[in-house]
Design a protein around this motif. Sequence first.
Motif, PDB file in Angstrom:
ATOM      1  N   SER A  71       0.830  -1.152   0.032  1.00  0.00           N
ATOM      2  CA  SER A  71      -0.101  -0.105  -0.056  1.00  0.00           C
ATOM      3  C   SER A  71       0.825   1.304   0.191  1.00  0.00           C
ATOM      4  O   SER A  71       0.334   2.510  -0.136  1.00  0.00           O
ATOM      5  CB  SER A  71      -0.890   0.032   1.321  1.00  0.00           C
ATOM      6  OG  SER A  71      -0.209   0.103   2.458  1.00  0.00           O
ATOM      7  N   GLU A  72       2.247   1.130   0.079  1.00  0.00           N
ATOM      8  CA  GLU A  72       3.205   2.289   0.345  1.00  0.00           C
ATOM      9  C   GLU A  72       3.736   2.607  -1.134  1.00  0.00           C
ATOM     10  O   GLU A  72       4.693   2.966  -1.418  1.00  0.00           O
ATOM     11  CB  GLU A  72       4.069   2.037   1.161  1.00  0.00           C
ATOM     12  CG  GLU A  72       3.557   1.870   2.720  1.00  0.00           C
ATOM     13  CD  GLU A  72       2.705   2.919   3.199  1.00  0.00           C
ATOM     14  OE1 GLU A  72       3.260   3.994   2.987  1.00  0.00           O
ATOM     15  OE2 GLU A  72       1.665   2.519   3.742  1.00  0.00           O
ATOM     16  N   GLY A  73       3.476   1.631  -2.212  1.00  0.00           N
ATOM     17  CA  GLY A  73       3.961   2.016  -3.408  1.00  0.00           C
ATOM     18  C   GLY A  73       5.102   1.323  -3.885  1.00  0.00           C
ATOM     19  O   GLY A  73       6.037   1.879  -4.660  1.00  0.00           O
ATOM     20  N   ALA A  74       5.193   0.091  -3.543  1.00  0.00           N
ATOM     21  CA  ALA A  74       6.395  -0.891  -3.921  1.00  0.00           C
ATOM     22  C   ALA A  74       5.718  -2.075  -4.435  1.00  0.00           C
ATOM     23  O   ALA A  74       4.790  -2.634  -4.018  1.00  0.00           O
ATOM     24  CB  ALA A  74       7.256  -1.156  -2.640  1.00  0.00           C
ATOM     25  N   ALA A  75       6.490  -2.803  -5.429  1.00  0.00           N
ATOM     26  CA  ALA A  75       5.734  -4.025  -5.811  1.00  0.00           C
ATOM     27  C   ALA A  75       7.076  -4.935  -6.631  1.00  0.00           C
ATOM     28  O   ALA A  75       8.134  -4.464  -6.988  1.00  0.00           O
ATOM     29  CB  ALA A  75       4.822  -3.883  -7.106  1.00  0.00           C
ATOM     30  N   GLY A  76       6.515  -6.042  -6.581  1.00  0.00           N
ATOM     31  CA  GLY A  76       7.495  -7.091  -7.245  1.00  0.00           C
ATOM     32  C   GLY A  76       7.165  -8.529  -7.377  1.00  0.00           C
ATOM     33  O   GLY A  76       6.308  -8.849  -6.475  1.00  0.00           O
ATOM     34  N   ILE A  77       7.548  -9.158  -8.289  1.00  0.00           N
ATOM     35  CA  ILE A  77       7.120 -10.628  -8.268  1.00  0.00           C
ATOM     36  C   ILE A  77       7.764 -11.508  -7.147  1.00  0.00           C
ATOM     37  O   ILE A  77       8.936 -11.347  -6.721  1.00  0.00           O
ATOM     38  CB  ILE A  77       8.024 -11.335  -9.665  1.00  0.00           C
ATOM     39  CG1 ILE A  77       7.244 -10.618 -10.825  1.00  0.00           C
ATOM     40  CG2 ILE A  77       7.391 -12.790  -9.849  1.00  0.00           C
ATOM     41  CD1 ILE A  77       5.693 -10.891 -10.821  1.00  0.00           C
ATOM     42  N   ILE A  78       7.011 -12.310  -6.498  1.00  0.00           N
ATOM     43  CA  ILE A  78       7.726 -13.091  -5.324  1.00  0.00           C
ATOM     44  C   ILE A  78       7.140 -14.786  -5.499  1.00  0.00           C
ATOM     45  O   ILE A  78       7.688 -15.314  -4.800  1.00  0.00           O
ATOM     46  CB  ILE A  78       6.590 -12.613  -3.992  1.00  0.00           C
ATOM     47  CG1 ILE A  78       5.173 -13.021  -4.415  1.00  0.00           C
ATOM     48  CG2 ILE A  78       6.906 -11.150  -3.756  1.00  0.00           C
ATOM     49  CD1 ILE A  78       4.644 -13.055  -2.798  1.00  0.00           C
ATOM     50  N   GLY A  79       6.961 -14.833  -6.936  1.00  0.00           N
ATOM     51  CA  GLY A  79       6.775 -16.253  -7.113  1.00  0.00           C
ATOM     52  C   GLY A  79       6.480 -16.535  -8.520  1.00  0.00           C
ATOM     53  O   GLY A  79       5.775 -15.804  -9.306  1.00  0.00           O
ATOM     54  N   SER A  80       7.073 -17.711  -9.070  1.00  0.00           N
ATOM     55  CA  SER A  80       6.581 -17.791 -10.684  1.00  0.00           C
ATOM     56  C   SER A  80       5.140 -18.573 -10.821  1.00  0.00           C
ATOM     57  O   SER A  80       4.999 -18.544 -12.020  1.00  0.00           O
ATOM     58  CB  SER A  80       7.749 -18.876 -11.231  1.00  0.00           C
ATOM     59  OG  SER A  80       7.984 -19.983 -10.582  1.00  0.00           O
ATOM     60  N   SER A  81       4.746 -18.821  -9.780  1.00  0.00           N
ATOM     61  CA  SER A  81       3.499 -19.552  -9.854  1.00  0.00           C
ATOM     62  C   SER A  81       2.791 -19.195  -8.459  1.00  0.00           C
ATOM     63  O   SER A  81       3.400 -18.680  -7.261  1.00  0.00           O
ATOM     64  CB  SER A  81       3.327 -20.851 -10.000  1.00  0.00           C
ATOM     65  OG  SER A  81       3.939 -21.784  -9.174  1.00  0.00           O
ATOM     66  N   ALA A  82       1.289 -19.295  -8.344  1.00  0.00           N
ATOM     67  CA  ALA A  82       0.903 -19.118  -7.037  1.00  0.00           C
ATOM     68  C   ALA A  82       1.540 -20.107  -5.963  1.00  0.00           C
ATOM     69  O   ALA A  82       1.451 -20.042  -5.013  1.00  0.00           O
ATOM     70  CB  ALA A  82      -0.705 -19.498  -7.290  1.00  0.00           C
ATOM     71  N   ASP A  83       1.539 -21.500  -6.579  1.00  0.00           N
ATOM     72  CA  ASP A  83       2.232 -22.558  -5.583  1.00  0.00           C
ATOM     73  C   ASP A  83       3.560 -22.088  -4.970  1.00  0.00           C
ATOM     74  O   ASP A  83       3.696 -22.115  -3.899  1.00  0.00           O
ATOM     75  CB  ASP A  83       2.136 -23.808  -6.447  1.00  0.00           C
ATOM     76  CG  ASP A  83       0.746 -24.541  -6.499  1.00  0.00           C
ATOM     77  OD1 ASP A  83      -0.076 -23.883  -6.015  1.00  0.00           O
ATOM     78  OD2 ASP A  83       0.972 -25.525  -7.210  1.00  0.00           O
ATOM     79  N   GLU A  84       4.240 -21.469  -5.751  1.00  0.00           N
ATOM     80  CA  GLU A  84       5.773 -21.042  -5.391  1.00  0.00           C
ATOM     81  C   GLU A  84       5.594 -20.009  -4.588  1.00  0.00           C
ATOM     82  O   GLU A  84       6.373 -19.953  -3.618  1.00  0.00           O
ATOM     83  CB  GLU A  84       6.549 -20.654  -6.653  1.00  0.00           C
ATOM     84  CG  GLU A  84       8.036 -20.496  -6.206  1.00  0.00           C
ATOM     85  CD  GLU A  84       8.785 -19.946  -7.506  1.00  0.00           C
ATOM     86  OE1 GLU A  84       9.155 -20.976  -8.163  1.00  0.00           O
ATOM     87  OE2 GLU A  84       9.141 -18.910  -7.477  1.00  0.00           O
ATOM     88  N   ALA A  85       4.475 -18.991  -4.849  1.00  0.00           N
ATOM     89  CA  ALA A  85       4.437 -17.809  -4.074  1.00  0.00           C
ATOM     90  C   ALA A  85       4.003 -18.262  -2.429  1.00  0.00           C
ATOM     91  O   ALA A  85       4.501 -17.709  -1.610  1.00  0.00           O
ATOM     92  CB  ALA A  85       3.560 -16.834  -4.513  1.00  0.00           C
ATOM     93  N   LEU A  86       2.992 -19.236  -2.444  1.00  0.00           N
ATOM     94  CA  LEU A  86       2.734 -19.815  -1.321  1.00  0.00           C
ATOM     95  C   LEU A  86       3.759 -20.431  -0.697  1.00  0.00           C
ATOM     96  O   LEU A  86       3.940 -20.518   0.707  1.00  0.00           O
ATOM     97  CB  LEU A  86       1.345 -20.714  -1.425  1.00  0.00           C
ATOM     98  CG  LEU A  86       0.258 -20.015  -1.740  1.00  0.00           C
ATOM     99  CD1 LEU A  86      -1.172 -20.904  -2.329  1.00  0.00           C
ATOM    100  CD2 LEU A  86      -0.355 -19.149  -0.617  1.00  0.00           C
ATOM    101  N   GLU A  87       4.558 -21.378  -1.096  1.00  0.00           N
ATOM    102  CA  GLU A  87       5.612 -21.983  -0.508  1.00  0.00           C
ATOM    103  C   GLU A  87       6.550 -20.859   0.251  1.00  0.00           C
ATOM    104  O   GLU A  87       7.121 -21.325   1.369  1.00  0.00           O
ATOM    105  CB  GLU A  87       6.536 -22.597  -1.822  1.00  0.00           C
ATOM    106  CG  GLU A  87       6.113 -23.844  -2.047  1.00  0.00           C
ATOM    107  CD  GLU A  87       7.305 -24.738  -2.598  1.00  0.00           C
ATOM    108  OE1 GLU A  87       8.216 -24.912  -2.063  1.00  0.00           O
ATOM    109  OE2 GLU A  87       7.033 -24.936  -3.847  1.00  0.00           O
TER     110      GLU A  87
END
Length: 509
Positions: A71-87
């Motif tokens: 909510s403060e104006g930063a963003a980035g990819i955190i996983g190549s898929s939903a499963d990887e992000a949840l891991e």
Amino acid sequence: MTDHALRLLRQDRRLAALAAFPFDFDLDRAAHGHVEPVRLASGGPLEVIAGDDTGGTYFVCGDGSVLYASSEGAAGIIGSSADEALEILIGLPAWGSCTDLSPEDGEEKILARVTEAEDEIREYYGIDEERAELRAALGLPERSPVELVGMLHAALLRTEPDFVLLNDEEHRAYELLDDLPRPPLWEAVLERGRADLALLRDGDAAAGEAVAADPVRRRLALRAAQFDRAEGDLGLLRRLVRAEAGSSMTDELRLAAVLIGLHGDSRDLPLLHEVRETDFDTHCGLSDVPGSEADGAELREWAREMDEAMFGTDPADEPESTWIELALDQGLTGLARVALIRRLDAIEVDQGLLRQPSDPDRLDPSPLGWIAEDFERAGDLAQALRAQRLCVALQDTAWDRAAALLRQAELERRAGELDRAVRSLARVMDALGDGADASVRDWRRINFGLFIAREHYELTGALADADLPEEARALFETAEEIRGVLSEPAARGVRELAEATADRLAAVS
């Protein structure tokens, strides 16, 4: 692309509640969307899938990658898929404190950071049993923090250029979630040139002809030669300088001449003189090449001075605009777009970046015009208009303001913002009517008047095509008034367009 774990969460309220607390991946928050309208700079799709208790949002991108936006104006990819992000989210519940880590930091540092962050969480609530339960239920493997940090690191580095998030109203980019080092733009730009330079050095005749005949490959090969100089390059440089002369005066033509001159062989002077006389522009651009009576030492000294003033051997010293142009030339549009957006964002925040070194008290808005042109080349009219509107706001003479507004009107017309384009053209005429500014006194007698009339007719046609006949007729009357006060040659220059526009207008009246 896998979303098996995400589907299980959506099907099981118990698991969804466990993901929401303590792992702060709350599916119910997806209904609220993000805190502001956003889009990807690349134009790719975004789907909100969850949120967290700080107002942050998790998105799935078109290829399945998961993007987190705070909510403060930063963003980035955190996983190549939903499963990887949840891991990663489940395995590293304090993942936000790990975005500056990389595998190169080593196991000891990574484990110390993760342990410290998780111990702080445990002071308030449990995570260990919850993590084990959720991993088992979702079928996620039990990975070490070191492996998870490696996965997060790789994901974050994929954010640029394809997943840069923009505010959809102001078009500014979100900052990156991390401060990880990334390769400079010039590395990607020079990759093709370095490969072609290697082909040229290998003496492959067919490859050499292909490189010399292709303007983009030729320019890139010359840039590669600039930063990787070799005594044996003189022959290929002679070949490239002849070919580059066919593109008239370019920075790379001067570069080729300088690289040849640095070899200090006076027998190259006839070649450089021949290249110089290709056309008027090359004659002017290479007018300082030493004369035919010069010796090798004089040629080398000229080249050395030019090299120090304009080129050099470190690609990091080149203006970023050089690499943006070359990126666009070879189709690296995403990389160029991100560099342009970051540059424009920086200028909006600090207009002091536009100060002229020779006159620090004045701002030079011309780079904004170049940025707008490059955005247009990249097919991003929204960003082009953002740059051009700032360019207009910083003009300090009526002439420059009118010229910048005319360009703004053209971009607005092309972007379909027809009402804004009409207002911009009205502002052009207001600027030209500024009797206190002598810079606009003769606009009717020169080509600028022709350009103004032409844009009025072009916009009239666009209004007619948009089924706005009243607005089109009103603007056509203005266009005709302008044509009536132009010099005879300028009026002749728009006569055919005026007649065609009148026919289009008649068809919708």
